[in-house]
Design an enzyme around this catalytic site. Structure first.
Site, PDB file in Angstrom:
ATOM      1  N   TYR A 116      -8.452 -40.919  29.021  1.00  0.00           N
ATOM      2  CA  TYR A 116      -9.719 -40.202  28.806  1.00  0.00           C
ATOM      3  C   TYR A 116     -10.639 -41.015  27.899  1.00  0.00           C
ATOM      4  O   TYR A 116     -11.812 -41.257  28.228  1.00  0.00           O
ATOM      5  CB  TYR A 116      -9.438 -38.822  28.203  1.00  0.00           C
ATOM      6  CG  TYR A 116     -10.661 -38.143  27.641  1.00  0.00           C
ATOM      7  CD1 TYR A 116     -11.705 -37.749  28.471  1.00  0.00           C
ATOM      8  CD2 TYR A 116     -10.780 -37.892  26.276  1.00  0.00           C
ATOM      9  CE1 TYR A 116     -12.844 -37.118  27.958  1.00  0.00           C
ATOM     10  CE2 TYR A 116     -11.897 -37.268  25.750  1.00  0.00           C
ATOM     11  CZ  TYR A 116     -12.931 -36.887  26.598  1.00  0.00           C
ATOM     12  OH  TYR A 116     -14.044 -36.269  26.084  1.00  0.00           O
ATOM     13  N   ASN A 176     -15.526 -32.630  17.248  1.00  0.00           N
ATOM     14  CA  ASN A 176     -14.857 -31.503  17.911  1.00  0.00           C
ATOM     15  C   ASN A 176     -15.708 -30.240  17.864  1.00  0.00           C
ATOM     16  O   ASN A 176     -15.860 -29.620  16.808  1.00  0.00           O
ATOM     17  CB  ASN A 176     -13.504 -31.265  17.251  1.00  0.00           C
ATOM     18  CG  ASN A 176     -12.700 -32.549  17.141  1.00  0.00           C
ATOM     19  OD1 ASN A 176     -12.387 -32.985  16.048  1.00  0.00           O
ATOM     20  ND2 ASN A 176     -12.368 -33.164  18.258  1.00  0.00           N
TER      21      ASN A 176
END
Length: 329
Positions: A145, A174
């Protein structure tokens, strides 16, 4: 302006669309709904400035037709985002995040459309300084990823330099908030809050000392949108985060408040774990005047309130029971 948002039915994409519509723009969304959800955009279905196209960023015919609409900016958020999925099936992640980005870039080059490329803080090596991770911090593609995102970043920047294409790479840390999935590799905040509501134990991968810089989604969306509006960031990589990190253990304590409802289990992909993530967003402040407005505690309160109010609808959309992982987007 006339704007395109790929992946606009996703968690962050939904909030970017909201912000753009509130700013008075014509907004087109391209999403194949492999990760995004129609419910995320339901309130805009009849909006006069909103259009949805169910399609794949790797479908060059769809892209060719769509870009006839003469966009001013393409917010490219469409991607495969799960770390474990990328380890299990790297081909799909590479095709979506690298090859798909190339196809979008080609249309942006052909039609001279600015591209805002959504990357991830997962490209970075662990933070070892209290000042946080700047854009010059070493990268470490610890998962396919992250590797695919770095490939996409490099292609975007190459088009900026080779073709003078207006382009910016953004690396939000995040992100959490309303509309985030609480299943699979959803956000740890959403998963913990969902388990709290169900009266279940919060399971934590590894020893729980890994830290995350948790950015509330409306702050993130404002950053994404403004990166498109500003020419000052063209050709740059720009971070955005809260500027404070918290361990997964302390996050669990903050949310559930009961040590007896916390359980540690073996990490499913320790090789791709980043032990400490802490953003330094000074560049975003300098170039965009952007700073986060919502604290972690307030963001959790707003997210929990939304989840309680939308529990039945939200759970009906979830495909499988969740587990929390420390590698959230």
């Amino acid at each position: 302006m006339n704007l395109l948002v790929t992946g606009g039915a996703g968690f962050i994409g939904r909030w970017v669309v909201k912000r753009l519509l509130e700013d008075g723009h014509q907004v087109w969304v391209l999403d194949d709904l492999s990760n995004g959800r129609e419910m995320n955009l339901e309130e805009y279905r009849n909006h006069p400035n909103f259009a949805f196209v169910h399609g794949d960023i790797k479908d060059e015919v769809v892209l060719e037709q769509l870009f006839q609409n003469q966009f001013d900016i393409c917010y490219h958020l469409g991607a495969s985002i799960n770390v474990q999925d990328s380890i299990d099936d790297p081909r799909t992640t590479f095709q979506n995040d690298a090859v798909g980005t190339f196809f979008v870039l080609e249309q942006c080059r052909k039609h001279q459309v600015k591209i805002v490329f959504m990357s991830t803080c997962m490209v970075y090596d662990r933070c070892q300084e209290e000042k946080g991770i700047t854009e010059t911090h070493p990268i470490k593609p610890a998962s396919p990823y992250a590797g695919a995102k770095i490939a996409g970043e490099n292609m975007v920047l190459s088009y900026s330099f080779a073709y003078n294409l207006p382009a910016v790479v953004i690396r939000p840390f995040n992100t959490f908030g309303p509309y985030q999935k609480s299943s699979g590799e959803g956000g740890v905040v959403a998963i913990f809050l969902d388990k709290k509501a169900r009266g279940e134990t919060l399971t934590i991968y590894g020893d729980g000392t890994q830290t995350r810089d948790l950015l509330y989604v409306e702050d993130c969306a404002r950053f994404v949108v403004e990166a498109g509006y500003s020419d000052k960031v063209n050709g740059h990589i720009v971070n955005a985060g809260l500027g404070k990190d918290i361990s997964i253990n302390n996050l669990a304590r903050l949310i559930v408040g009961d040590e007896n409802r916390m359980k540690h289990v073996c990490h499913i992909h320790p090789q791709s774990e980043i032990q400490k993530l802490l953003s330094n967003s000074e560049k975003a402040k300098e170039l965009l005047g952007w700073e986060p407005k919502v604290s972690l505690e307030e963001g959790i309160r707003l997210t929990e309130k939304w989840m309680v109010e939308n529990s039945e609808t939200n759970r009906a959309e979830e495909e499988e029971p969740g587990d929390e992982r420390g590698d959230i987007r």
